[in-house]
Design an enzyme around this catalytic site. Structure first.
Site, short mmCIF file in Angstrom:
data_model
loop_
_atom_site.label_atom_id
_atom_site.label_comp_id
_atom_site.label_asym_id
_atom_site.label_seq_id
_atom_site.Cartn_x
_atom_site.Cartn_y
_atom_site.Cartn_z
CE LYS A 174 -3.41 2.83 1.10
NZ LYS A 174 -4.21 3.65 0.33
CE LYS A 249 -1.97 7.00 7.65
NZ LYS A 249 -3.11 6.20 8.00
P1 NAD Z 1 -11.32 9.06 9.25
O1 NAD Z 1 -10.60 9.97 10.21
O2 NAD Z 1 -12.79 9.60 8.31
O3 NAD Z 1 -12.03 8.05 10.28
C1 NAD Z 1 -11.47 7.31 11.19
C2 NAD Z 1 -12.55 7.11 12.20
O4 NAD Z 1 -11.76 6.06 13.29
C3 NAD Z 1 -13.18 8.29 12.85
O5 NAD Z 1 -14.73 8.24 12.93
C4 NAD Z 1 -12.82 8.17 14.16
O6 NAD Z 1 -13.63 8.68 15.40
C5 NAD Z 1 -12.56 6.63 14.39
N1 NAD Z 1 -11.78 6.01 15.87
C6 NAD Z 1 -10.19 6.54 16.00
N2 NAD Z 1 -10.08 5.76 17.15
C7 NAD Z 1 -11.07 5.05 17.44
C8 NAD Z 1 -11.25 3.97 18.38
N3 NAD Z 1 -10.31 3.71 19.33
N4 NAD Z 1 -12.37 3.45 18.38
C9 NAD Z 1 -13.42 3.67 17.49
N5 NAD Z 1 -13.24 4.48 16.61
C10 NAD Z 1 -12.11 5.35 16.32
O7 NAD Z 1 -10.58 8.37 8.31
P2 NAD Z 1 -10.73 7.47 6.78
O8 NAD Z 1 -10.55 8.55 5.88
O9 NAD Z 1 -11.85 6.50 7.14
O10 NAD Z 1 -9.31 6.57 7.01
C11 NAD Z 1 -9.24 5.58 7.89
C12 NAD Z 1 -7.92 4.70 7.11
O11 NAD Z 1 -8.16 4.39 5.91
C13 NAD Z 1 -6.83 5.50 7.36
O12 NAD Z 1 -5.72 4.64 7.84
C14 NAD Z 1 -6.40 6.13 5.91
O13 NAD Z 1 -5.03 6.24 5.64
C15 NAD Z 1 -6.88 4.79 5.04
N6 NAD Z 1 -7.46 5.29 3.89
C16 NAD Z 1 -8.15 6.37 3.50
C17 NAD Z 1 -8.44 6.80 2.27
C18 NAD Z 1 -9.44 7.95 1.90
O14 NAD Z 1 -9.63 7.89 0.71
N7 NAD Z 1 -10.07 8.56 3.00
C19 NAD Z 1 -8.25 5.89 1.19
C20 NAD Z 1 -7.40 4.65 1.43
C21 NAD Z 1 -7.17 4.59 2.71
#
Ligand code: NAD
Length: 298
Positions: A174, A249
């Protein structure tokens, strides 16, 4: 613990929310949890059952899926006395879809194995649109047997699954993808800005590049210049899409992963600095294609 249709889903953000909803639509018995009440309310409105804590969500679940921001959140969720691994029965399966450090994924996988719990790292590609449409690509590390158990759930959320190797290998792959993407987006923005500074039309320039040797996703799908593609984040003030901070990140993780084994990633390091500069310019929360403003706005 063989009923893989009972799934606890932790982390209902931009990605996890729609992923949990797709599992529910596909007939899995999902119990979801997020620290954010807003995130919980959104999936609840789509009929997904919710729990008051992560520990309550995993009650009776054979599979746990997590979609959290970064390594520290994943380690905190699973490890330690209050962590989920201490609560899961032997035979359970953990699928972590977050993008985190390969070393962190390996650490959690080892702790899981010590408790008889299987774990795969399954970070995704495809963005929020892919999460909503159920067309994500899963990039998997871990045992083949664990992947086979995970496959039906992954297929309900995505359309491509790549098994890259042992624990952590999904995260490494990734990071390779996102490092290349970060560099390509930055140089695409730099090139279009150069053309525009010479008086070229950004749309015509992009159309030419899209059928020429520099063609890429950055030119054709997420073009960084406003007005070139109606549906790209650039044409709506860089809102939505993949955040600059998330790209920053991932580039940091790629650089760390290189340093850990003495590999060199000169362009990855340069790109990491560019996205850090873009954050300092106040665009951390905007789509990562806003990095073009570094070249376009002086
Ligand atoms: P986001 O910030 O929208 O969502 C993360 C969620 O996790 C939040 O709602 C937060 O409240 C929750 N959270 C944090 N700690 C927690 C805990 N201990 N218990 C329960 N909930 C908890 O982030 P996202 O965009 O959904 O991304 C999530 C992951 O996916 C990241 O690692 C990101 O790098 C990866 N990702 C994101 C994308 C994108 O386009 N957004 C694409 C590919 C990969």
């Amino acid at each position: 613990m063989s009923d893989t249709t009972r799934i606890a889903f932790i982390g209902l953000g931009n990605m996890g929310g729609p992923m949990a909803a797709n599992l529910h639509k596909a007939g899995f018995a999902v119990t979801a949890f997020d620290l954010s009440a807003d995130a919980v309310a959104k999936v609840q409105a789509q009929g997904v059952a919710v729990a008051a804590s992560a520990r309550a969500a995993v009650e009776g679940a054979a599979v746990v899926i997590s979609m959290l921001p970064a390594s520290r959140h994943v380690e905190a969720l699973y490890l330690g006395e209050q962590g989920l691994l201490a609560k899961l029965a032997a035979g359970a399966l953990v699928i972590d879809c977050s993008t985190i450090a390969p070393a962190s994924a390996q650490k959690v996988a080892q702790a899981a194995a010590a408790r008889g719990v299987a774990m795969i790292d399954a970070p995704v590609s495809g963005g929020t649109a892919g999460a909503a449409a159920g067309t994500l690509t899963f990039i998997v590390g871990g045992e083949a047997e664990a992947l086979e158990r995970a496959r039906p759930a992954l297929q309900a959320m995505g359309k491509n699954i790549f098994h890259m190797g042992a624990a952590g290998a999904g995260q490494v792959a990734k990071l390779c993808n996102n490092m290349a993407l970060g560099v390509i987006m930055a140089v695409t923005g730099e090139a279009i800005a150069l053309g525009v500074a010479h008086g070229l039309d950004a749309k015509t320039l992009s159309q030419m590049m899209a059928v020429s040797t520099s063609r890429s996703w950055a030119t054709e799908v997420c073009n960084p210049w406003p007005g070139v593609l109606e549906n790209a984040p650039a044409s709506r003030g860089y809102s939505g899409g993949f955040g600059n901070d998330l790209m920053l990140k991932d580039l940091g993780l790629a650089v760390e992963a290189a340093m850990g084994i003495g590999a060199t990633v000169p362009l990855g390091e340069l790109a990491r600095n560019l996205y850090a500069m873009n954050k300092r310019a106040g665009r951390g929360a905007l789509d990562f294609s806003s990095v073009v403003r570094l070249f376009a706005d002086g």
